[in-house]
Enzyme design. Structure first.
Site, PDB file in Angstrom:
ATOM      1  N   LYS A 255       0.839  -1.203   0.000  1.00  9.93           N
ATOM      2  CA  LYS A 255       0.000   0.000   0.000  1.00  9.93           C
ATOM      3  C   LYS A 255       0.874   1.253   0.000  1.00  9.93           C
ATOM      4  O   LYS A 255       1.956   1.238   0.592  1.00  9.93           O
ATOM      5  CB  LYS A 255      -0.853   0.048   1.278  1.00  9.93           C
ATOM      6  N   ARG A 330     -10.273 -11.431   2.896  1.00  9.86           N
ATOM      7  CA  ARG A 330     -11.209 -12.465   2.431  1.00  9.86           C
ATOM      8  C   ARG A 330     -10.604 -13.855   2.558  1.00  9.86           C
ATOM      9  O   ARG A 330     -11.322 -14.838   2.697  1.00  9.86           O
ATOM     10  CB  ARG A 330     -11.634 -12.145   0.990  1.00  9.86           C
TER      11      ARG A 330
END
Ligand code: BES
Ligand code: MN
Ligand code: ZN
Length: 486
Positions: A255, A330
């Site tokens: 990121k 997830r």
């Protein structure tokens, strides 16, 4: 602990807080005279508390209640006093319940005041000012007042605990340390807590959690919390799953720092909300069986980090092609949901800071709710509990065709679904892991609280930083499981 008082309101020591709906109750108006009307006009116009200093020096704060829906307006009203009065060195605050209102208003006033008084001081070297004693005044002490106020105290306390966990810096809450912290508080509350180490996680075949953890120097944990009061031990449990990524750098799909990685200590907010809800259920003595599952890892690049192109074999046996290591939540949620099938749940809810797209769609104050069409009733319950508690949550669709975005060239699924409908495709990724032999194994609802969990802008009784979003929403859902509700 909030104390309860009645009798002569204006003889109470400390700061008296009068939340006023409309013109205000007659006894308050006549006791304070014209000063009351002036203060109320100021409070209404300025949208902030107005102070009256009485002849004997006593302070009275008049608060004009706003137009937030339901109990929210009482929470916001008491919250509006907590900030401005914080610096006055007040050692006692008395929240007055309007004579026509009862226990529910009292509880909301307490919840709002306590939540708004929250501070995260663990890392400040200057000593924090002592917080004032809190009392609730009613004119006739209704029967259910005591229980309602005690519940409000507990709800605010466990929400503050969740905020503390989320506000902790990443190096203070690596999985082993966070699991220990949670275990300690859970055990104190009478919640059973089982902490799985890496060997156990390997034995369970949780390839998603292990894949995410591969770049880390710190091993993962999987925490199982259970509240099963007497007589409920053999009931089908409610299972709550919380994303507990203790720090999300994005992994090799790193990121950028600004406004992104710099907030990722909050990537365990779903897990914090679940842990706080299970502890809260125990402390409130809710007669319902609930299990919390917290898959824990950080997500980092490193010598052995999982890489775009890797294929993971999940707990369910399904294979997943990882095309972006930043879609890590997830993966570990899928393993926890798959594990939940073996617990024979009544229903399952997962709470997760899952996608930036949630904030794009709904903003900082409203979480996304995603469920199969068949589980609409459960999604509606979440939506309603959201409005009752102020933890707002709004549904998005989960049509089967969203699954098409997750087709992989080499494996059963890929972990990213492209730019469109990111919050939904994240839920669509999870959905097959809630099935056994192709059939839904339990009613299931997903809450994406990515932005509401950690705020740039304070509002109502929520400060910047960790909001504790979801804790009271989950507690309301659990309370509904008990006959007669909360
Ligand atoms: N933890 C983030 C989601 C997030 C974003 C939480 C902003 C709070 C604020 C999650 O793991 C993530 O990185 N999601 C990616 C998914 C994408 C790679 C498919 C995202 O939303 O960009
Ligand atoms: Mn990520
Ligand atoms: Zn994440």
């Amino acid at each position: 602990m909030t104390s309860l008082v009645s009798g002569d309101l204006f003889a109470q020591p400390g700061l008296l807080v009068l939340p006023v709906d409309g013109d205000g109750p007659e006894p308050w108006r006549s006791a304070l005279g014209p000063a009351f009307d002036t203060a109320l006009a100021d409070a209404t116009a300025g949208k902030r508390p107005a102070l009256i200093v009485r002849e004997d020096g006593a302070r009275v704060a008049v608060v004009a209640v706003g137009d937030e829906p339901g109990a929210e307006r009482w929470r916001w009203a008491s919250a509006s006093v907590a900030g401005p009065m914080g610096g006055l060195g007040i050692d006692r605050v008395v929240l007055a319940v309007p004579p026509s209102d009862g226990a529910e208003t009292a509880a909301a006033l307490v919840e709002g005041f306590r939540l708004a008084s929250y501070r995260f001081d663990a890392y400040r070297t200057e000593e924090a000012p002592a917080s004032p004693d809190l009392a609730v005044w009613t004119d006739d002490a209704p029967d259910d007042l005591d229980a309602a106020v005690r519940q409000a105290d507990v709800r605010a306390e466990v929400t503050s605990w969740a905020r503390d966990l989320v506000n902790l810096p990443p190096d203070a809450k690596m999985p082993a340390a966070l699991a220990d912290r949670i275990a300690e508080t859970a055990t104190e509350a009478g919640v059973a807590c089982d902490v799985w180490d890496k060997a156990r996680i390997e034995a369970e075949g949780m390839g998603g959690l292990l894949g995410v953890n591969r770049g880390s120097l710190d091993p993962p944990r999987f925490v199982v919390l259970e509240w099963a009061p007497d007589g409920t031990e053999s009931d089908a449990p409610v299972v709550l799953v919380g994303k507990t990524v203790t720090y999300d750098t994005g992994g090799l799909s790193l990121k950028p720092t600004k406004d992104s990685m710099d907030k990722m200590k909050a990537d365990m907010a779903g897990g914090a909300a679940v842990a706080a809800a299970v502890v809260g259920a125990a402390r409130l003595g809710l007669k319902t069986r609930v299990i919390g599952l917290l898959p824990m890892s950080d997500n980092r690049p490193g010598g052995r980090a999982y890489a775009p192109g890797d294929v993971l074999t999940m707990h369910s046996g399904a294979t997943v092609e990882v095309l972006n290591t930043d879609a890590e939540g997830r993966l570990l949620l899928a393993d926890a949901l798959s594990y939940a099938r073996g617990l024979g749940p009544r229903w399952v809810l997962d709470a997760a800071t899952l996608t930036g797209a949630q904030g794009i769609a709904l903003g900082e104050r409203v979480a996304a709710v995603v469920a199969r069409d068949a589980d609409r009733a459960l999604a509606d319950r979440v939506h309603r509990a959201g409005e009752a508690t102020g933890d707002l949550a709004w549904p998005l669709p989960l049509y089967p065709h969203y699954r098409d975005q997750l087709k992989s060239d080499v494996a059963d699924l890929k972990n990213v679904g492209g730019r469109m409908a990111g919050t939904i495709t994240a839920a669509a990724f999870l959905e097959p892991f809630t099935r056994t032999d192709g059939e839904p194994a339990f009613p299931w609802v997903h809450i994406d609280l990515a932005r509401p969990a950690f705020l740039d802008t304070a509002y109502g009784y929520r400060p910047t930083g960790a909001s504790g979003f979801g804790v009271r929403l989950l507690l309301d859902l659990l309370a509904e499981e008990v006959e007669g509700g909360r």
